[in-house]
Design a protein around this motif. Structure first.
Motif, PDB file in Angstrom:
ATOM      1  N   SER A   1      -4.416  -1.828   9.065  1.00  8.80           N
ATOM      2  CA  SER A   1      -3.081  -2.232   8.626  1.00  8.80           C
ATOM      3  C   SER A   1      -3.018  -2.564   7.131  1.00  8.80           C
ATOM      4  O   SER A   1      -1.944  -2.536   6.542  1.00  8.80           O
ATOM      5  CB  SER A   1      -2.573  -3.403   9.470  1.00  8.80           C
ATOM      6  N   VAL A   2      -4.174  -2.852   6.510  1.00 10.01           N
ATOM      7  CA  VAL A   2      -4.186  -3.073   5.052  1.00 10.01           C
ATOM      8  C   VAL A   2      -3.624  -1.853   4.330  1.00 10.01           C
ATOM      9  O   VAL A   2      -3.007  -1.971   3.261  1.00 10.01           O
ATOM     10  CB  VAL A   2      -5.628  -3.318   4.557  1.00 10.01           C
TER      11      VAL A   2
ATOM     12  N   VAL B   1       3.320  -6.381   9.209  1.00  8.60           N
ATOM     13  CA  VAL B   1       3.006  -6.989  10.507  1.00  8.60           C
ATOM     14  C   VAL B   1       3.521  -6.111  11.654  1.00  8.60           C
ATOM     15  O   VAL B   1       2.819  -5.861  12.642  1.00  8.60           O
ATOM     16  CB  VAL B   1       3.605  -8.405  10.615  1.00  8.60           C
ATOM     17  N   VAL B   2       4.753  -5.618  11.508  1.00 12.50           N
ATOM     18  CA  VAL B   2       5.320  -4.776  12.572  1.00 12.50           C
ATOM     19  C   VAL B   2       4.481  -3.518  12.754  1.00 12.50           C
ATOM     20  O   VAL B   2       4.146  -3.123  13.881  1.00 12.50           O
ATOM     21  CB  VAL B   2       6.795  -4.423  12.250  1.00 12.50           C
ATOM     22  N   MET B   3       4.110  -2.888  11.639  1.00  9.69           N
ATOM     23  CA  MET B   3       3.293  -1.672  11.737  1.00  9.69           C
ATOM     24  C   MET B   3       1.939  -1.975  12.375  1.00  9.69           C
ATOM     25  O   MET B   3       1.391  -1.176  13.124  1.00  9.69           O
ATOM     26  CB  MET B   3       3.076  -1.071  10.336  1.00  9.69           C
ATOM     27  N   GLY B   4       1.400  -3.141  12.046  1.00  8.55           N
ATOM     28  CA  GLY B   4       0.097  -3.510  12.617  1.00  8.55           C
ATOM     29  C   GLY B   4       0.186  -3.767  14.109  1.00  8.55           C
ATOM     30  O   GLY B   4      -0.763  -3.543  14.846  1.00  8.55           O
TER      31      GLY B   4
ATOM     32  N   ALA C   1      -4.080  -9.996   5.756  1.00  5.80           N
ATOM     33  CA  ALA C   1      -4.323  -9.005   4.708  1.00  5.80           C
ATOM     34  C   ALA C   1      -3.148  -8.968   3.744  1.00  5.80           C
ATOM     35  O   ALA C   1      -3.315  -8.996   2.520  1.00  5.80           O
ATOM     36  CB  ALA C   1      -4.542  -7.638   5.347  1.00  5.80           C
ATOM     37  N   ALA C   2      -1.933  -8.961   4.318  1.00  7.77           N
ATOM     38  CA  ALA C   2      -0.748  -8.871   3.474  1.00  7.77           C
ATOM     39  C   ALA C   2      -0.615 -10.100   2.586  1.00  7.77           C
ATOM     40  O   ALA C   2      -0.305  -9.992   1.393  1.00  7.77           O
ATOM     41  CB  ALA C   2       0.497  -8.720   4.355  1.00  7.77           C
ATOM     42  N   GLU C   3      -0.880 -11.270   3.136  1.00 10.04           N
ATOM     43  CA  GLU C   3      -0.710 -12.486   2.332  1.00 10.04           C
ATOM     44  C   GLU C   3      -1.769 -12.596   1.238  1.00 10.04           C
ATOM     45  O   GLU C   3      -1.512 -13.161   0.177  1.00 10.04           O
ATOM     46  CB  GLU C   3      -0.755 -13.727   3.242  1.00 10.04           C
TER      47      GLU C   3
END
Lengths: 272, 255
Positions: free
Chosen positions: B102-103, B124-127, B191-193
């Motif tokens: 997802s990164v 998050v949704v994609m993950g 990862a996103a944060e």
């Protein structure tokens, strides 16, 4: 067996007419298609208990599925009370070899499943009917039990209650006791005869066990395989309730077993 | 009770080993802070409210993204299980995208949405959703056909068949699938944060990131502990009741 008050009127049992039914299965893997049924014709009277017997692959289960409406014949038709069967319907309920009970519901919930799909009843009536049939099969102490907690015999009892509860006209049973031990089976032979005497359903019962067929059926229909055909019919005029270990019963079953062995011998000769 | 005792003993032992390693000065205290200094950081972070605030921000993003992921993923999984066409199209897409870490969505999210909440949500949704699609699809396919046959003879069809037979029958798979989806959502969000700084809210990942920037290893380890604890709690609060239900009804699983 007295019926509880407030139960809906007994519906009429059905006449079944299997008319010249043929069915082939196209199997990609095998070199040949399986000719499961070839021109099978069979009449079943109201309230009659008919057993279909034969070696595996003789199409007896296929015929049961066609009567249930779960499968369609390639040619010919099946009439229930004169009307052709076009799909599954709650007037013809099926009991399978595996109970097929739903593990997400308890015993009571399973018996209620078919009842909830039946219109014209209040929920209180449905509960009453469900309790009646759970008691009829002797599971009143296990109404709240989860399916995985039941023994094999209790599962089939619960499945029987589930099939009987919506009051179908025809009960179709596909080797329902094949996976059970002998002692449990004998108990269930007694139960099923008692219930059949009380509720007078038309029953079509598939089995490969000749003694079982003689013990339960008014009539035993012997099938032969490749292609699936009716080979011979036997009327069993023994009084009920029947004991599977009785001498008279043994006489009939040895006669039918002999005919069955003849079929198997023919099959071997054809294969050579 | 005995099991709780074992667990407590194990983690106290772990703390003790950590403490002894720090005392033995094997590594510089900048690289490996003592348990006490991590505890002090956490106490201060709770006192000044920064930890609470970051946790709230993170949980809000996580829950919103997770439930959107399930809301999209579950019906899509039902569709791919029901239709050959959907299986060959959406099913293959889901299988492909599920293998994508997802990164890898982050650069795309940044370009499309900029440094906004929407970018976070997207990641998050994609993950989440692709693994939920696959789990649902797998669940419906694994239903023993006898359930559907028995239900058909009793007159269940159409919508009733889906809501009263196929969905409950696939419940064991749905629970493990949504649980897996939760793990993926949690990983994606962290990862996103860590990679994306946005001004609408500092989450736990940001605290972790700035801990590194400031060489504050007590903060880094403290936040990691919080992330672990949240993961454990979510498991207990969100999934344990379902698993208990499955255990009672189906007779599956441990405990």
């Amino acid at each position: 067996m007295p019926l509880v008050d407030g139960l809906p009127e007994e519906e009429q049992s059905a006449k079944l007419a299997v008319e010249n039914v043929s069915k082939r299965f196209h199997t990609g893997r095998r070199q040949q298609d399986v000719h499961a049924l070839d021109g099978v014709t069979l009449q079943v009277a109201e309230g009659e208990f008919v057993c279909l017997v034969g070696p595996s692959g003789c199409g007896k289960s296929t015929l049961l599925n066609i009567i249930a409406g779960l499968e369609m014949p390639d040619s010919g038709q099946v009439l229930a009370d004169g009307a052709p069967i076009l799909g599954p319907g709650r007037h013809r309920l099926v009991m399978f070899q595996e109970s097929g009970l739903f593990p997400w519901l308890d015993v009571f919930g399973n018996v209620m499943f078919g009842l909830k799909l039946k219109e014209g009843l209040t929920n209180a009536e449905r509960r009453k009917v469900a309790q009646f049939y759970i008691k009829l099969v002797g599971l009143e102490k296990f109404a709240d039990a989860n399916i995985h907690e039941l023994s094999g015999g209790m599962k089939q009892r619960a499945a029987l209650a589930r099939a009987l509860a919506p009051n179908p006209r025809v009960l179709l049973m596909d080797e329902p006791f094949a996976a059970l031990d002998a002692l449990t089976r004998e108990q269930l032979y007694g139960d099923i005869q008692r219930i059949w005497a009380a509720r007078k359903k038309t029953i079509v019962f598939v089995t490969h066990n000749v003694r079982e067929a003689v013990c339960l059926g008014d009539r035993v229909v012997l099938f032969s395989p490749n292609p699936g055909r009716i080979r011979q019919e036997f009327h069993i005029p023994l009084p009920r309730p029947r004991d599977i270990n009785s001498v008279e019963l043994a006489g009939y079953s040895s006669q039918i077993t002999k005919a069955l062995k003849g079929i198997l011998h023919d099959g071997d000769a054809a294969a050579e | 009770m005995k099991r709780l005792f074992h667990a407590t003993l194990f983690f106290l032992g772990l703390l003790l080993v950590w403490h002894l390693v720090v005392r033995a000065k094997v590594w510089s205290p900048i690289l490996l802070p003592s348990p006490a200094s991590v505890g002090l950081y956490l106490r201060d972070a709770v006192r000044d409210g920064s930890l609470w605030e970051a946790t709230l921000v993170t949980m809000r993003r996580l829950l919103v993204g997770y439930f959107i992921g399930i809301l999209i993923g579950l019906p899509l999984g039902l569709v791919t299980a029901a239709s050959k066409f959907a299986e060959d199209t959406i099913g293959v897409l889901a299988l492909g995208l599920q293998t994508l870490p997802s990164v890898c969505w982050i650069p795309l999210a940044l370009l499309w949405f900029g440094q906004t909440e929407a970018a976070m949500l997207f990641v998050v949704v994609m993950g989440t959703m692709w693994s939920v699609v696959l789990a649902t699809d797998n669940g419906v396919r694994s239903i023993p056909p006898i359930y559907a046959r028995a239900a058909r003879t009793m007159g269940s069809k159409g919508l009733h068949r889906w809501t009263h037979v196929l969905l409950p029958a696939s419940l064991p798979f749905l629970v493990s699938g949504t649980k897996q989806g939760w793990a993926f959502a949690w990983r994606s969000l962290m990862a996103a944060e860590i990679y994306v700084t946005i001004l609408t809210g500092f989450g736990l990942g940001h605290l972790l990131h700035y801990g590194r920037e400031l060489n504050a290893m007590d903060q880094v380890i403290g936040i990691m502990l919080i992330i672990v604890v949240i993961g454990l709690l979510a498991d207990k609060v969100l999934f344990a009741p379902w698993e208990r239900f499955l255990h009672r009804r189906w007779g599956t699983g441990k405990r």
